[in-house]
Design an enzyme around this catalytic site. Structure first.
Site, PDB file in Angstrom:
ATOM      1  N   ALA A 104       0.152  -1.725   5.757  1.00 48.98           N
ATOM      2  CA  ALA A 104       0.924  -1.518   6.979  1.00 48.98           C
ATOM      3  C   ALA A 104       0.406  -2.369   8.136  1.00 48.98           C
ATOM      4  O   ALA A 104       1.194  -2.834   8.966  1.00 48.98           O
ATOM      5  CB  ALA A 104       0.904  -0.038   7.363  1.00 48.98           C
ATOM      6  N   PHE A 105      -0.891  -2.590   8.184  1.00 48.79           N
ATOM      7  CA  PHE A 105      -1.474  -3.324   9.303  1.00 48.79           C
ATOM      8  C   PHE A 105      -0.961  -4.764   9.378  1.00 48.79           C
ATOM      9  O   PHE A 105      -0.929  -5.364  10.448  1.00 48.79           O
ATOM     10  CB  PHE A 105      -3.002  -3.295   9.193  1.00 48.79           C
ATOM     11  CG  PHE A 105      -3.703  -3.423  10.506  1.00 48.79           C
ATOM     12  CD1 PHE A 105      -3.754  -2.357  11.391  1.00 48.79           C
ATOM     13  CD2 PHE A 105      -4.317  -4.609  10.867  1.00 48.79           C
ATOM     14  CE1 PHE A 105      -4.398  -2.475  12.604  1.00 48.79           C
ATOM     15  CE2 PHE A 105      -4.966  -4.733  12.081  1.00 48.79           C
ATOM     16  CZ  PHE A 105      -5.006  -3.660  12.956  1.00 48.79           C
ATOM     17  N   GLU A 106      -0.522  -5.299   8.248  1.00 47.70           N
ATOM     18  CA  GLU A 106      -0.019  -6.680   8.206  1.00 47.70           C
ATOM     19  C   GLU A 106       1.469  -6.777   8.549  1.00 47.70           C
ATOM     20  O   GLU A 106       2.012  -7.870   8.678  1.00 47.70           O
ATOM     21  CB  GLU A 106      -0.271  -7.277   6.818  1.00 47.70           C
ATOM     22  CG  GLU A 106      -1.733  -7.529   6.513  1.00 47.70           C
ATOM     23  CD  GLU A 106      -2.534  -6.269   6.178  1.00 47.70           C
ATOM     24  OE1 GLU A 106      -3.746  -6.262   6.439  1.00 47.70           O
ATOM     25  OE2 GLU A 106      -1.953  -5.288   5.665  1.00 47.70           O
ATOM     26  N   PHE A 112      11.613   0.222  12.851  1.00 52.86           N
ATOM     27  CA  PHE A 112      10.353   0.837  12.444  1.00 52.86           C
ATOM     28  C   PHE A 112      10.601   1.872  11.354  1.00 52.86           C
ATOM     29  O   PHE A 112      11.070   2.973  11.619  1.00 52.86           O
ATOM     30  CB  PHE A 112       9.685   1.480  13.663  1.00 52.86           C
ATOM     31  CG  PHE A 112       8.281   1.936  13.410  1.00 52.86           C
ATOM     32  CD1 PHE A 112       7.241   1.027  13.365  1.00 52.86           C
ATOM     33  CD2 PHE A 112       7.990   3.278  13.237  1.00 52.86           C
ATOM     34  CE1 PHE A 112       5.933   1.439  13.148  1.00 52.86           C
ATOM     35  CE2 PHE A 112       6.692   3.715  13.025  1.00 52.86           C
ATOM     36  CZ  PHE A 112       5.657   2.779  12.970  1.00 52.86           C
ATOM     37  N   PHE A 149       0.858  -1.180   0.000  1.00 50.74           N
ATOM     38  CA  PHE A 149       0.000   0.000   0.000  1.00 50.74           C
ATOM     39  C   PHE A 149       0.895   1.231   0.000  1.00 50.74           C
ATOM     40  O   PHE A 149       1.885   1.286   0.720  1.00 50.74           O
ATOM     41  CB  PHE A 149      -0.914  -0.015   1.226  1.00 50.74           C
ATOM     42  CG  PHE A 149      -2.138   0.840   1.064  1.00 50.74           C
ATOM     43  CD1 PHE A 149      -3.246   0.357   0.393  1.00 50.74           C
ATOM     44  CD2 PHE A 149      -2.167   2.128   1.557  1.00 50.74           C
ATOM     45  CE1 PHE A 149      -4.368   1.152   0.228  1.00 50.74           C
ATOM     46  CE2 PHE A 149      -3.276   2.929   1.414  1.00 50.74           C
ATOM     47  CZ  PHE A 149      -4.392   2.440   0.744  1.00 50.74           C
ATOM     48  N   HIS A 188      -9.222   6.549  10.401  1.00 46.61           N
ATOM     49  CA  HIS A 188      -8.522   5.318  10.037  1.00 46.61           C
ATOM     50  C   HIS A 188      -7.007   5.467  10.198  1.00 46.61           C
ATOM     51  O   HIS A 188      -6.330   4.586  10.724  1.00 46.61           O
ATOM     52  CB  HIS A 188      -8.880   4.938   8.593  1.00 46.61           C
ATOM     53  CG  HIS A 188      -8.263   3.674   8.121  1.00 46.61           C
ATOM     54  ND1 HIS A 188      -8.701   2.444   8.548  1.00 46.61           N
ATOM     55  CD2 HIS A 188      -7.246   3.445   7.260  1.00 46.61           C
ATOM     56  CE1 HIS A 188      -7.977   1.505   7.963  1.00 46.61           C
ATOM     57  NE2 HIS A 188      -7.082   2.086   7.174  1.00 46.61           N
TER      58      HIS A 188
END
Length: 179
Positions: free
Chosen positions: A58-60, A115, A24, A90
């Site tokens: 990013a959530f994964e 990160f 993404f 969100h």
């Protein structure tokens, strides 16, 4: 000046680095990936020393980074993503949970997870941080991964003191002698 001091001379010799990259906002994450791989290769890493995994968003990233770390085949992981503020909340949820997930993954596994998830207000801000006038944060993350992996190798967790096991054995021996 908010720039970090230069670190030690870094070598990726013998290190294995995992790289998790969100697809993404690929326009940004591809630039960050390129920067991270350039840093690793400049420090002597070969393609065989890198495990690169693409994820949908990013959530994964945290779960994938944790899985790489748990496999004990990497010395560090670089988490690459880009979250741009939109018109809803969100953005806040994703940024917060990705940061939290990455932190928990490294604390749970003991493997450094760098990160490199940009959390920007605009596409322009992200472009400036992925190879623009503010540098490439992916490159910085590659250097940080080498530095942390090297530190962890030089400072392994202490194994439980050898004297603890013999105490248990002595207690068992005494108990057997009383029978």
């Amino acid at each position: 000046n908010s720039e970090a001091k230069p670190g030690p001379k870094l070598s990726a010799a013998g290190l294995r680095i995992g790289v998790v990259v969100s697809r993404f906002n690929a326009r940004i994450t591809d630039r960050l990936r390129k920067g991270a791989l350039e840093a690793l290769k400049t420090a002597g890493a070969t393609d065989a020393q890198m495990d690169i995994v693409d994820v949908p968003g990013a959530f994964e990233i945290p779960l994938t980074a944790k899985r790489l770390a748990e496999a004990k085949k990497v010395d560090a992981v670089i988490a690459i993503g880009c979250v741009l503020r939109g018109e809803t909340d969100h953005y806040n949820y994703v940024c917060s949970e990705v940061a939290r997930g990455v932190q928990l993954a490294q604390l749970d596994t003991g493997v450094p997870i760098i990160f490199c998830v940009l959390t920007c207000e605009s596409d322009d801000q992200a472009l400036e941080r992925s190879g623009g006038k503010l540098g490439n944060k992916g490159y910085d993350a590659g250097l940080a991964a080498i530095e942390m992996a090297t530190f962890m190798r030089r400072n392994p967790r202490k194994v439980i003191a050898a004297s603890a096991a013999p105490k248990k054995d002595r207690a068992k021996s005494k108990a057997r002698g009383r029978k």
